[in-house]
Design a protein around this motif. Sequence first.
Motif, PDB file in Angstrom:
ATOM      1  N   UNK A   1       3.947  11.295  -2.987  1.00 34.36           N
ATOM      2  CA  UNK A   1       3.990  10.116  -2.376  1.00 34.36           C
ATOM      3  C   UNK A   1       4.977  10.077  -1.047  1.00 34.36           C
ATOM      4  N   UNK A   2       5.857  10.839  -1.267  1.00 33.84           N
ATOM      5  CA  UNK A   2       6.886  11.024   0.002  1.00 33.84           C
ATOM      6  C   UNK A   2       6.640  12.136   0.992  1.00 33.84           C
ATOM      7  N   UNK A   3       6.521  11.790   2.172  1.00 38.03           N
ATOM      8  CA  UNK A   3       6.485  12.992   2.903  1.00 38.03           C
ATOM      9  C   UNK A   3       7.460  14.136   2.968  1.00 38.03           C
ATOM     10  N   UNK A   4       6.650  15.256   3.011  1.00 37.33           N
ATOM     11  CA  UNK A   4       7.431  16.568   2.961  1.00 37.33           C
ATOM     12  C   UNK A   4       7.774  17.322   4.224  1.00 37.33           C
TER      13      UNK A   4
ATOM     14  N   UNK B   1       1.011  -1.449   0.093  1.00 37.23           N
ATOM     15  CA  UNK B   1       0.014   0.235   0.058  1.00 37.23           C
ATOM     16  C   UNK B   1       1.049   1.152  -0.047  1.00 37.23           C
ATOM     17  N   UNK B   2       0.633   2.080  -0.701  1.00 43.80           N
ATOM     18  CA  UNK B   2       1.517   3.488  -0.891  1.00 43.80           C
ATOM     19  C   UNK B   2       0.507   4.366  -0.259  1.00 43.80           C
ATOM     20  N   UNK B   3       1.450   5.324   0.391  1.00 38.17           N
ATOM     21  CA  UNK B   3       0.665   6.589   0.964  1.00 38.17           C
ATOM     22  C   UNK B   3       0.599   7.786   0.221  1.00 38.17           C
ATOM     23  N   UNK B   4      -0.418   8.547   0.407  1.00 39.08           N
ATOM     24  CA  UNK B   4      -0.463   9.631  -0.397  1.00 39.08           C
ATOM     25  C   UNK B   4      -0.589  10.660   0.454  1.00 39.08           C
ATOM     26  N   UNK B   5       0.499  11.772   0.562  1.00 40.13           N
ATOM     27  CA  UNK B   5       0.248  13.036   1.219  1.00 40.13           C
ATOM     28  C   UNK B   5      -0.314  14.041   0.584  1.00 40.13           C
TER      29      UNK B   5
ATOM     30  N   UNK C   1      -2.697  18.208   4.930  1.00 40.70           N
ATOM     31  CA  UNK C   1      -4.108  18.112   5.139  1.00 40.70           C
ATOM     32  C   UNK C   1      -4.654  16.846   5.311  1.00 40.70           C
ATOM     33  N   UNK C   2      -4.157  15.914   4.403  1.00 40.90           N
ATOM     34  CA  UNK C   2      -4.491  14.482   4.704  1.00 40.90           C
ATOM     35  C   UNK C   2      -3.389  13.482   4.135  1.00 40.90           C
ATOM     36  N   UNK C   3      -3.879  12.303   4.760  1.00 40.78           N
ATOM     37  CA  UNK C   3      -2.703  11.143   4.628  1.00 40.78           C
ATOM     38  C   UNK C   3      -3.731  10.184   3.920  1.00 40.78           C
ATOM     39  N   UNK C   4      -3.621   9.309   2.952  1.00 38.19           N
ATOM     40  CA  UNK C   4      -4.398   8.354   2.309  1.00 38.19           C
ATOM     41  C   UNK C   4      -3.417   7.194   2.390  1.00 38.19           C
TER      42      UNK C   4
END
Length: 156
Positions: A130-133, A112-116, A150-153
């Motif tokens: 895709x990568x945390x900033x 599962x990939x995270x989307x920031x 704002x959100x993390x999916x």
Amino acid sequence: MSDEKLYELVCHVSNEIFGKDFLHKAFFNKRLRTTGGRYMLRSHHIEINPLVFEKYGMDELVGVIKHELCHYHLHIEGKGYQHRDADFRKLLQTTNSPRFCSTLMEREARKTTKRYTYKCAKCSLLYNRKIRLNTKKYRCGKCYGDLFLVSLENLK
């Protein structure tokens, strides 16, 4: 099946199908993961993945042995033993050996990939990453405003 039985089978297949003796060692190697077997160029040994026999049975095992014996006999004779060589492809055809073995490992499900999603405090522009900033280090590219998460999916 033991290594001794495998060696006897390799010798038998070599004599019956190729009409030549197999003079080196053949054994199972549990560390092989994606390949059915391999021929070792320096030692001339043949290693076979035990999953071939466990998953698909004797017919598939004999097919992998024939494939590796094609490498073996061509290399010993000084002919083209690699997959791309015409000698190898011709010997595969004449001995009715498979070019590839059946799939041994199921591909792992995609992680599962995270989307920031970040938003600019001034102009409200959204950034998907895709990568945390690091919001202390980076700013908005449009107005140089501060960014905040704002959100993390979690996406599949």
